[in-house]
Write a protein that holds these residues in place. Structure first.
Motif, short mmCIF file in Angstrom:
data_model
loop_
_atom_site.label_atom_id
_atom_site.label_comp_id
_atom_site.label_asym_id
_atom_site.label_seq_id
_atom_site.Cartn_x
_atom_site.Cartn_y
_atom_site.Cartn_z
N HIS A 98 0.69 -1.35 -0.07
CA HIS A 98 0.12 0.10 0.16
C HIS A 98 0.90 1.17 -0.05
O HIS A 98 0.69 2.39 -0.59
CB HIS A 98 -0.99 0.07 1.19
N ARG A 99 1.92 1.11 0.76
CA ARG A 99 2.87 2.58 0.86
C ARG A 99 3.55 2.75 -0.18
O ARG A 99 3.59 3.83 -0.86
CB ARG A 99 3.84 2.17 2.17
N GLN A 100 4.01 1.58 -1.22
CA GLN A 100 4.52 1.67 -2.32
C GLN A 100 3.60 2.36 -3.50
O GLN A 100 4.23 3.00 -4.24
CB GLN A 100 5.11 0.27 -2.60
N LEU A 101 2.42 1.87 -3.36
CA LEU A 101 1.36 2.36 -4.28
C LEU A 101 1.15 3.84 -4.07
O LEU A 101 1.18 4.55 -4.95
CB LEU A 101 0.26 1.45 -4.08
N LEU A 102 0.98 4.35 -2.72
CA LEU A 102 0.79 5.79 -2.53
C LEU A 102 2.13 6.38 -3.21
O LEU A 102 1.89 7.73 -3.46
CB LEU A 102 0.51 5.88 -1.12
N PHE A 103 3.32 5.83 -2.85
CA PHE A 103 4.42 6.94 -3.20
C PHE A 103 4.55 7.06 -4.96
O PHE A 103 4.75 8.12 -5.13
CB PHE A 103 5.55 5.87 -2.67
N GLU A 104 4.12 5.93 -5.40
CA GLU A 104 4.14 6.05 -6.98
C GLU A 104 3.26 6.85 -7.43
O GLU A 104 3.39 7.77 -8.31
CB GLU A 104 4.09 4.61 -7.56
N LEU A 105 2.05 6.65 -6.85
CA LEU A 105 0.97 7.66 -7.25
C LEU A 105 1.33 9.08 -6.92
O LEU A 105 1.13 10.15 -7.71
CB LEU A 105 -0.56 7.28 -6.61
N ASP A 106 1.83 9.43 -5.73
CA ASP A 106 2.37 10.86 -5.48
C ASP A 106 3.15 11.23 -6.30
O ASP A 106 3.20 12.39 -6.65
CB ASP A 106 2.70 10.85 -3.88
N GLN B 186 2.83 14.60 -8.76
CA GLN B 186 3.73 15.65 -8.77
C GLN B 186 4.37 16.11 -10.26
O GLN B 186 4.33 17.21 -10.66
CB GLN B 186 4.81 15.61 -7.83
N LYS B 187 4.52 14.98 -10.91
CA LYS B 187 5.04 15.22 -12.18
C LYS B 187 4.13 15.72 -13.36
O LYS B 187 4.27 16.55 -14.04
CB LYS B 187 5.65 13.97 -12.93
N LEU B 188 2.74 15.30 -13.06
CA LEU B 188 1.67 15.60 -13.94
C LEU B 188 1.37 17.06 -13.51
O LEU B 188 1.19 17.95 -14.37
CB LEU B 188 0.55 14.97 -13.53
N ARG B 189 1.36 17.43 -12.26
CA ARG B 189 1.08 18.91 -12.05
C ARG B 189 2.25 20.06 -12.22
O ARG B 189 1.78 21.10 -12.90
CB ARG B 189 1.16 18.87 -10.59
N LEU B 190 3.42 19.41 -12.47
CA LEU B 190 4.72 20.04 -13.30
C LEU B 190 4.11 20.16 -14.58
O LEU B 190 4.48 21.44 -15.46
CB LEU B 190 6.30 19.39 -13.17
N ARG B 191 3.79 19.34 -15.36
CA ARG B 191 3.55 19.31 -16.93
C ARG B 191 2.33 19.98 -17.16
O ARG B 191 2.13 20.80 -18.21
CB ARG B 191 3.29 17.84 -17.28
N ASN C 151 -8.46 15.89 -9.15
CA ASN C 151 -9.06 14.39 -8.96
C ASN C 151 -8.15 13.55 -8.35
O ASN C 151 -8.59 12.64 -7.49
CB ASN C 151 -9.74 13.88 -10.27
N LEU C 152 -6.96 13.30 -9.04
CA LEU C 152 -6.04 12.25 -8.77
C LEU C 152 -5.44 12.69 -7.39
O LEU C 152 -5.16 11.88 -6.42
CB LEU C 152 -4.83 12.21 -9.77
N THR C 153 -5.21 14.01 -6.99
CA THR C 153 -5.01 14.20 -5.75
C THR C 153 -5.74 13.81 -4.53
O THR C 153 -5.52 13.45 -3.44
CB THR C 153 -4.41 15.73 -5.39
N GLY C 154 -7.17 13.80 -5.02
CA GLY C 154 -8.19 13.46 -4.13
C GLY C 154 -8.13 11.86 -3.94
O GLY C 154 -8.24 11.45 -2.84
N HIS C 155 -7.71 11.31 -4.98
CA HIS C 155 -7.81 9.79 -4.93
C HIS C 155 -6.66 9.40 -3.86
O HIS C 155 -6.75 8.38 -3.05
CB HIS C 155 -7.61 9.04 -6.26
N TYR C 156 -5.44 10.06 -4.03
CA TYR C 156 -4.36 9.88 -3.38
C TYR C 156 -4.89 9.97 -1.73
O TYR C 156 -4.55 8.97 -0.86
CB TYR C 156 -3.36 10.76 -3.58
N HIS C 157 -5.34 10.90 -1.36
CA HIS C 157 -6.04 11.38 -0.08
C HIS C 157 -6.85 10.48 0.39
O HIS C 157 -6.88 9.97 1.70
CB HIS C 157 -6.19 12.84 -0.01
N ASN C 158 -7.69 10.06 -0.59
CA ASN C 158 -8.87 8.98 0.11
C ASN C 158 -8.06 7.45 0.23
O ASN C 158 -8.71 6.99 1.15
CB ASN C 158 -9.96 8.88 -1.05
N LEU C 159 -7.09 7.27 -0.59
CA LEU C 159 -6.38 6.16 -0.21
C LEU C 159 -5.79 6.15 1.08
O LEU C 159 -5.89 5.34 1.86
CB LEU C 159 -5.54 5.79 -1.29
N LEU C 160 -5.30 7.21 1.42
CA LEU C 160 -4.47 7.58 2.62
C LEU C 160 -5.41 7.33 3.63
O LEU C 160 -4.87 6.78 4.82
CB LEU C 160 -3.43 8.75 2.52
N ARG C 161 -6.60 7.99 3.63
CA ARG C 161 -7.44 7.85 4.46
C ARG C 161 -8.10 6.33 4.85
O ARG C 161 -8.20 6.17 6.19
CB ARG C 161 -8.79 8.74 4.32
#
Ligand code: NI
Length: 226
Positions: free
Chosen positions: A185-193, A197-202, A211-221
């Motif tokens: 789970h931790r690895q998946l969250l790391f790769e998603l994060d 971050q790369k998508l946000r730069l691009r 939306n993806l940031t929301g998914h990240y936080h909902n998984l962390l929850r």
């Protein structure tokens, strides 16, 4: 997981730590291990409750908790205060596993060791041997990093430190309890994060990134404990 985290400390921070550490009194490293570890451990450490160790440990932890890659990968909940070790003259640490639970020295606080950290404080050219060898489900990995860099690896891995046959190897080491217990789970969250971050730069702050940031936080929850 194994992750190289570069430049946790600057060269001048490493030099200041080394000057203090090289003048310190070191004790037998078997003070902080259980009976299995004691049979294979041959090195020296700063005493767990030494004021110097505490002070320098704070420097290490402050730098690390400000390092975005560490925070993203480890999702740290709490840390054992960093310890410091020293190997020379053939000293080594045979194959062992770190204890699953550690008590923070001087307190009743216990933590689960999810992640092990080794921060190198000697340049690789300054010693022979001393590789950290980690055996995980993906094979055997040898690690020897520039001074100031850190390796983060799962505490469930067997590992050893090869004999130091020339020079001195000084490191800081400690354990982290992650907000996310499960390595997968931790690895998946790391790769998603990292991807977000790369998508946000691009792309900038667009709806899809939000939306993806929301998914990240909902998984962390779902998976996190605080
Ligand atoms: Ni260990």
């Amino acid at each position: 997981m194994m992750l190289h985290i570069p430049e946790v400390l600057t060269p001048s921070q490493v030099a200041r730590l080394r000057a203090r550490l090289d003048a310190a009194d070191w004790v037998d490293g078997r003070a902080t291990v259980g009976s299995q570890g004691a049979q294979v451990k041959q090195n020296r450490q700063l005493p767990e409750l030494s004021p110097l160790g505490r002070e320098l440990g704070e420097v290490v932890l402050t730098a690390l908790l400000a390092h975005p890659l560490f925070v993203s990968a480890a999702l740290p909940l709490r840390n054992v205060p960093p310890l410091f070790n020293r190997y020379e003259g053939g000293e080594h640490y045979g194959l062992h596993i770190d204890s699953a639970v550690r008590t923070v020295p001087g307190t009743n606080l216990r933590l689960r060791t999810d992640l092990s950290c080794t921060l190198f404080l000697s340049e690789p050219d300054d010693y022979d041997g001393g590789e950290l060898v980690v055996v995980d489900t993906y094979g055997t990995h040898e690690v020897k990093l520039p001074a100031g860099d850190l390796i983060l690896y799962s505490s469930s891995s067997l590992h050893r430190v090869e004999p130091v046959t020339r020079g001195v190897r000084v490191c800081s080491f400690f354990w982290t309890q992650s907000m996310v217990r499960d390595d997968g789970h931790r690895q998946l969250l790391f790769e998603l994060d990292q991807t977000i971050q790369k998508l946000r730069l691009r792309l900038g702050e667009c709806e899809e990134v939000l939306n993806l940031t929301g998914h990240y936080h909902n998984l962390l929850r779902q998976w996190g404990e605080v």
